[in-house]
Design a protein around this motif. Structure first.
Motif, mmCIF file in Angstrom:
data_model
loop_
_atom_site.group_PDB
_atom_site.id
_atom_site.type_symbol
_atom_site.label_atom_id
_atom_site.label_comp_id
_atom_site.label_asym_id
_atom_site.label_seq_id
_atom_site.Cartn_x
_atom_site.Cartn_y
_atom_site.Cartn_z
ATOM 1 N N LEU A 259 -6.200 -0.234 1.086
ATOM 2 C CA LEU A 259 -5.633 -1.028 2.227
ATOM 3 C C LEU A 259 -6.606 -0.710 3.562
ATOM 4 O O LEU A 259 -7.006 0.619 3.696
ATOM 5 C CB LEU A 259 -4.088 -0.515 2.819
ATOM 6 C CG LEU A 259 -4.054 -1.182 4.256
ATOM 7 C CD1 LEU A 259 -3.617 -2.670 4.110
ATOM 8 C CD2 LEU A 259 -2.655 -0.614 4.793
ATOM 9 N N PRO B 98 -6.404 -0.909 7.117
ATOM 10 C CA PRO B 98 -5.643 -1.405 8.120
ATOM 11 C C PRO B 98 -5.997 -2.131 9.196
ATOM 12 O O PRO B 98 -7.063 -2.328 9.708
ATOM 13 C CB PRO B 98 -4.989 0.070 8.723
ATOM 14 C CG PRO B 98 -6.165 1.019 8.238
ATOM 15 C CD PRO B 98 -7.086 0.378 7.225
ATOM 16 N N ARG C 99 -9.632 11.162 -3.706
ATOM 17 C CA ARG C 99 -8.824 10.955 -4.751
ATOM 18 C C ARG C 99 -8.831 9.658 -5.413
ATOM 19 O O ARG C 99 -8.077 9.057 -5.870
ATOM 20 C CB ARG C 99 -7.637 10.920 -3.951
ATOM 21 C CG ARG C 99 -6.980 12.084 -3.279
ATOM 22 C CD ARG C 99 -6.906 13.339 -4.301
ATOM 23 N NE ARG C 99 -6.419 14.418 -3.798
ATOM 24 C CZ ARG C 99 -4.976 14.675 -3.559
ATOM 25 N NH1 ARG C 99 -4.037 13.740 -3.944
ATOM 26 N NH2 ARG C 99 -4.436 15.726 -2.873
ATOM 27 N N ALA D 70 2.345 2.489 2.862
ATOM 28 C CA ALA D 70 2.440 2.835 4.202
ATOM 29 C C ALA D 70 3.805 2.380 4.902
ATOM 30 O O ALA D 70 4.167 3.001 6.000
ATOM 31 C CB ALA D 70 1.322 2.454 4.814
ATOM 32 N N ALA E 16 1.893 6.193 -0.213
ATOM 33 C CA ALA E 16 0.622 5.754 -0.216
ATOM 34 C C ALA E 16 -0.332 6.352 -0.789
ATOM 35 O O ALA E 16 -1.225 6.052 -1.615
ATOM 36 C CB ALA E 16 0.444 5.586 1.240
ATOM 37 N N TYR E 17 -0.390 7.721 -0.606
ATOM 38 C CA TYR E 17 -1.535 8.623 -1.044
ATOM 39 C C TYR E 17 -1.656 8.661 -2.551
ATOM 40 O O TYR E 17 -2.665 8.913 -3.126
ATOM 41 C CB TYR E 17 -1.554 10.056 -0.354
ATOM 42 C CG TYR E 17 -0.412 10.935 -0.697
ATOM 43 C CD1 TYR E 17 -0.451 11.647 -2.022
ATOM 44 C CD2 TYR E 17 0.486 10.997 0.129
ATOM 45 C CE1 TYR E 17 0.647 12.398 -2.226
ATOM 46 C CE2 TYR E 17 1.647 11.529 -0.282
ATOM 47 C CZ TYR E 17 1.694 12.440 -1.462
ATOM 48 O OH TYR E 17 2.731 13.292 -1.954
ATOM 49 N N VAL F 134 -3.304 5.443 -3.925
ATOM 50 C CA VAL F 134 -4.686 4.965 -4.048
ATOM 51 C C VAL F 134 -5.411 5.543 -5.379
ATOM 52 O O VAL F 134 -6.281 4.637 -5.784
ATOM 53 C CB VAL F 134 -5.290 6.013 -2.767
ATOM 54 C CG1 VAL F 134 -6.962 6.059 -3.038
ATOM 55 C CG2 VAL F 134 -4.705 5.611 -1.466
ATOM 56 N N ALA G 268 0.760 -0.947 0.134
ATOM 57 C CA ALA G 268 -0.015 0.063 0.113
ATOM 58 C C ALA G 268 0.892 1.335 0.053
ATOM 59 O O ALA G 268 0.418 2.549 0.033
ATOM 60 C CB ALA G 268 -0.930 0.254 1.341
#
Lengths: 233, 328, 288
Positions: free
Chosen positions: A81, A83, A104, A51, A71-72, A75, A49
């Motif tokens: 993910l 979490p 997003r 992260a 991570a962002y 997406v 992901a």
């Protein structure tokens, strides 16, 4: 292959949590990741992901190398993910927890209404604060929040942890619906029987490495268990 | 495993330090008047830097209101002297008197955290300033002076203030050093690193912070009283100015927050900057602020912290270090 | 009746405190940072408006159209180059960094503009002294009403933004958990950048009213920070509407204090602030 993880390594400080994992996931497939606590499953999932930073190796998504992406930025490509521990925004309502994730994402069928259709238990709780929901409802919000971005790959980390059997049953009924729709899923699951029942393929990790891989239909619980504890192989 | 505290390096350093203090002690007999005055100021700066560092670097408490104690220290000296306490005794006792007052202030303020403590202390300083202004002896912003000093010849006054400043600096640094090397030092460091963990390990967080707070208050108050002994006049605005805290923060950040030696180095640097650039308006204050900003972001352990790491310096050892590991 | 007037003036003064506290309260709510440069930033905006009015004869109201976006841009830069790094340094670094910034701003303003006190009141016509007489004893300044109204409007606008808009939801989520928002496609740093930009835009409005209702000089910032902080603390950290009530409590306390003894105007405010803190400590509830 929708997702290719090649020689992936990740650390927690001095501890090497994932050691050279290679993994391929085809579009539409459901892969179950099993293994004892501390085997590196969560770190691997977070690494996919974005992260958790990779210390070596690469992650490719739909043919593109995304290893360097935060991570962002993954997406919008279609990776979401759910979490461990759900990580909801407790001071926000169910509805806002879902809508905050629509910003997003990719275009697609998911919105607050379709999430509620998939998780009917959320219908009466839309304006309740997330921190006041039951564990099962919270988990449904967490999955719904991930779906809001219309992911092509859904990563689920221990979604049944700490939930009542009824709540788990309800969640998996919804997840089976997602699988039928063709969503690609990688899930970490402690319950081996369940993992074998829902997944197409099972991968077992031990001490940061992949020690067993097989089609769920051709694998027995005993085979996975022996890999689980590192005996036999 | 072999563990040591003192290294040959630190032994040499302590000896050099002792020799330096002895040389400084006889200073007024041969220094010029100007040098004596400036060195007295330097000693006050060292006290201020070391006290702010004790609070922030070791106690994890950032205060922007330490001028409260600086001002109260000067005020206490005025009041004590007015009550016929011999003037230098008044200066010496002022810090201790304010230290007692700070116990009460700490009771409330120490329960605050982070930014709330920081600005809360500033409010305390403002309140102290306003209350001192109400004293008829002070007459508001007009202020007053330590009149009793006029009875002493300028030459002698200069030397007494110098000795008193030197003694206060050495004593405060020694107390701080002893505290940090003892059990309190370990407790303080554990609180700074993780307050909740320290508390669960049985460290009495509030009691530990209280000791640091009162020490820092006492030190700043002594500094204020000593400053008054040099300046003679007491104008509340000048003593309760947030500028004093700005100086302390500069000295600590540039020298090295959380290191014992850093603020001393920082005080010397501040002293030099002020000596050479102080006459050119307030641009040097812009520079001080910018330096504090830059050090906090890019060199958080300051100059001494960086040197310590780079050259494995151990001048005044607070902790222990392993010199030889037992072979397994 | 005179007492009632004191009370009313206190409420209006509180409106001013709430107005200068908006920015501080918002930034703390989002990023858990107490911006020690807040007062200096307000004064910086006041000087910008003053220069535009004094040298270029631009009405302060018109000048705000330029100064608000300029301050917002400055806010974005502040987050990008100072706060972002400071936040990663732990709890204390944001305090130290913003305090350093305050020293830089105050003294740079002093070097640029000197020690003179300035005001924007000559540039806004009758508004600065016009008032309505309600009874013989009670008059209400038009400027005071405008300030209280602006404070309510600004707090209302921010609350609405947070509650109803996409960016508002993103800001709330980021304030709760900056790590998790990344998992749903939100760049926490970008959100912080926008939040700081918004905070400084609010500081610009506060600067305008500071300069219109009274005088200011390069070292006025410290006091503004203290009043704003007291308003936020009395009202409760992290609560926007609490900041309005906190400001009003502070203003009323100062005016009531002054009506008992003229010299105790500020003392009464500080004592109220400390009393609220003591009360919270006694009740075992301390935030921040």
């Amino acid at each position: 292959m929708l997702l290719s993880v090649e020689q992936f390594e990740a650390r927690h400080g001095l501890l090497q949590a994932v050691r050279g994992v290679t993994l391929h996931v085809a579009a539409g497939e459901t892969l179950a990741l099993v293994g004892a606590n501390g085997a590196g499953k969560t770190t691997l999932l977070r690494g996919i992901a974005g992260a958790h930073k990779a210390s070596a190796g690469r992650v490719k998504f739909d043919g593109t190398d995304i290893t360097a992406l935060p991570a962002y930025a993954r997406v919008p490509l279609g990776i979401a993910l759910v979490p461990e521990g759900r990580k909801l925004f407790g001071g926000m309502t169910t509805q806002d927890n879902l809508r905050v994730a629509e910003r997003r994402g990719r275009p697609g069928k998911w919105n607050v209404e379709t999430v509620v259709q998939a998780f009917p238990q959320l219908q009466p709780k839309l304006t309740a604060l997330a921190r006041n929901l039951s564990g099962g409802q919270q988990q449904a919000v967490a999955i719904g929040r991930a779906l809001m971005s219309n992911p092509r790959l859904l990563l689920l980390d221990e979604v049944s942890l700490g939930l009542s059997p009824v709540a788990v049953e309800q969640l998996y009924a919804s997840l089976r619906g997602l699988m039928r729709d063709g969503t690609t899923i990688v899930l970490v699951e402690q319950d081996l029987t369940r993992a074998l029942a829902v997944a197409d393929r099972v991968v077992c990790m031990l001490e940061g490495r992949v020690v067993f891989e097989g089609l769920a239909a051709e694998t027995t619980r005993e085979e996975v268990l022996s890999a689980y504890f590192g005996v036999g192989t | 495993m072999k563990v040591q505290r003192w290294t040959p390096q630190s032994g040499v350093f302590i000896a050099a330090l002792g020799a330096m203090v002895l040389v400084l002690a006889v200073g007024p007999t041969w220094f010029s008047a100007g040098v004596t005055d400036r060195l007295s100021a330097l000693f006050v700066y060292v006290i201020l830097g070391a006290m702010w560092n004790a609070l922030a670097g070791y106690g994890g408490l950032v205060s922007v209101g330490q001028q409260a104690f600086f001002g109260l220290g000067a005020y206490a000296a005025i009041r004590l002297s007015h009550a016929d306490v011999p003037v230098y005794l008044a200066v010496a006792l002022a810090g201790l008197a304010v230290g007692v007052v700070s116990l009460a202030i700490g009771e409330v303020m120490l329960r605050l955290r982070g930014g709330e403590f920081a600005v809360g202390m500033w409010v305390v300083a403002e309140l102290a300033h306003l209350l001192v202004n109400l004293d008829p002896l002070v007459q508001g912003e007009t202020g007053t002076s330590l009149i009793a000093l006029n009875a002493i010849a300028a030459e002698a006054r200069r030397a007494y203030t110098y000795w008193l400043s030197l003694a206060a600096m050495v004593a405060l640094l020694a107390v701080l050093f002893a505290l940090l090397r003892g059990r309190l030092g370990t407790a303080i460091q554990s609180i700074r690193d993780d307050e909740r963990a320290a508390s669960s390990l049985g460290v009495n967080v509030l009691a530990t912070k209280r000791i640091v707070f009162v020490l820092a208050a006492t030190g700043c108050a002594m500094a204020g009283a000593l400053w008054l002994a040099s300046a003679i006049t007491f104008q509340p605005k000048a003593y309760f100015s947030v500028q004093w805290t700005a100086y302390m923060i500069f000295m600590t950040l540039v020298g090295g927050i959380g290191t014992f030696e850093g603020p001393i180095l920082g005080a010397i640097l501040f002293f030099l900057v002020e000596t050479f650039f102080g006459g050119r308006g307030v641009w040097y204050l812009v520079g001080l602020g910018a330096a504090a900003l830059a050090f906090s972001l890019f060199l958080p352990r300051g100059i001494f912290g960086a040197l310590e790491q780079r050259f494995a310096l151990r001048l005044l050892p607070l902790g222990f270090r392993v010199v030889e590991r037992t072979k397994p | 009746m005179i007492f009632l007037n004191q009370l009313l003036q206190g409420v209006f003064l509180g409106g001013y405190y709430a107005l200068i506290a908006c920015s501080l309260s918002f930034l703390f709510g989002v990023m858990r940072i107490v911006n020690l440069a807040h007062g200096s930033i307000v004064v910086l905006a006041a000087f910008l408006l003053f220069v535009l009015a004094d040298r270029f004869e631009i009405s302060p109201w018109l000048a705000l159209i330029a100064v608000v976006p300029a301050m917002a841009a400055l806010g974005w830069l502040l987050q990008r180059f100072v706060l972002d790094r400071a936040l990663r340094g732990g709890l204390l670094v944001p305090l130290l960094a913003t305090f350093g910034l305050a020293i830089v701003l105050d003294n740079a303003l002093f070097e640029t503009f000197g020690a003179d006190t300035r005001s924007l009141s000559p540039f806004i016509g009758d508004l600065s002294f016009d008032s309505w007489s309600l009874t013989d004893d009670i008059t209400v300044g038009k400027m005071d009403v405008l300030i209280l109204g602006s404070a309510v409007a600004m707090l209302g606008a921010v609350s609405l933004l947070l509650a109803r808009t996409r960016i508002g939801r993103a800001i709330r989520a980021t304030a709760e958990d900056p790590g998790t928002v990344e998992l749903i496609g939100i760049d926490a740093r970008a959100v912080y950048g926008m939040a700081t930009a918004l905070a400084l835009a609010m500081a610009a409005v506060a600067g305008a009213f500071l300069a219109m209702r009274a005088t200011f000089d390069p070292y006025t910032g410290g006091a503004q920070l203290i009043f704003a902080f007291e308003a936020v603390a009395i009202g409760g950290f992290g609560s926007l509407w609490g900041t309005l009530w906190g400001g009003i409590a502070l203003g009323v306390a100062q005016n009531v204090g002054a009506s008992i003894d003229p010299s105790s105007f500020f003392i009464a405010g500080h004592v109220t602030f400390l009393a609220v803190l003591v009360g919270r400590v006694a009740l075992g509830r301390v935030a921040a």
